[in-house]
Design a protein around this motif. Sequence first.
Motif, mmCIF file in Angstrom:
data_model
loop_
_atom_site.group_PDB
_atom_site.id
_atom_site.type_symbol
_atom_site.label_atom_id
_atom_site.label_comp_id
_atom_site.label_asym_id
_atom_site.label_seq_id
_atom_site.Cartn_x
_atom_site.Cartn_y
_atom_site.Cartn_z
ATOM 1 N N UNK A 32 0.931 -1.265 0.119
ATOM 2 C CA UNK A 32 -0.018 0.063 -0.155
ATOM 3 C C UNK A 32 0.871 1.433 0.005
ATOM 4 N N UNK A 33 0.240 2.324 -0.604
ATOM 5 C CA UNK A 33 0.927 3.532 -0.582
ATOM 6 C C UNK A 33 0.069 4.739 -0.599
ATOM 7 N N UNK A 34 0.302 5.771 0.231
ATOM 8 C CA UNK A 34 -0.481 7.069 0.409
ATOM 9 C C UNK A 34 -1.190 7.222 -0.832
ATOM 10 N N UNK A 35 -2.487 7.659 -0.613
ATOM 11 C CA UNK A 35 -3.375 8.142 -1.675
ATOM 12 C C UNK A 35 -4.169 9.097 -1.059
ATOM 13 N N UNK A 36 -4.733 10.226 -1.776
ATOM 14 C CA UNK A 36 -5.369 11.347 -1.186
ATOM 15 C C UNK A 36 -7.027 10.905 -1.652
ATOM 16 N N UNK A 37 -7.174 10.125 -2.811
ATOM 17 C CA UNK A 37 -8.604 9.780 -3.099
ATOM 18 C C UNK A 37 -8.547 8.291 -3.427
ATOM 19 N N UNK A 38 -9.261 7.610 -2.509
ATOM 20 C CA UNK A 38 -9.359 6.109 -2.783
ATOM 21 C C UNK A 38 -10.821 5.815 -3.648
#
Length: 151
Positions: A32-38
């Motif tokens: 997993x990597x950071x994401x602003x919009x899932x």
Amino acid sequence: MLELAVSADREAVNALARQVHAMHVSWRPDLFEAAEELYSEERFQSAVKERQLYVAKVGGIPVGYVLLVIRDYDYPGLVKRRVMLVDELCVEEAFRHQGIGMEIMADVHALAKAFGCTDLQLGVYPQNEGAVAFYQKCGFSIRSIDMQRKV
């Protein structure tokens, strides 16, 4: 408590999804990597159209959501069954330990029955001890262990 999500819920669902996703990023940065919009507009609308995305509201404000996926198993050697997979679940951090999660899971159970499912399944990381205990309180038991080896 659960109701099918509507377009106006997308921002709140994204905010809730980021809470859970942040834990996944910290536990499994290899996956997993950071994401602003899932939940892009397309993903959100598809989940609503397929009757997979539900929200729990308090005072008209979404404080939880669940993403459900139904899988039919009808293969040689397997007992025929319809399984509802709880793919994602989150209750807003400030609203946890108030019974909302239990209400959501009771509604999920009712939806599973309404859709003719024989089983409810979900996955949870063992590091998430609170979630493991919660799901056990909801009647779930450990049925398998996933294993992985990097190549």
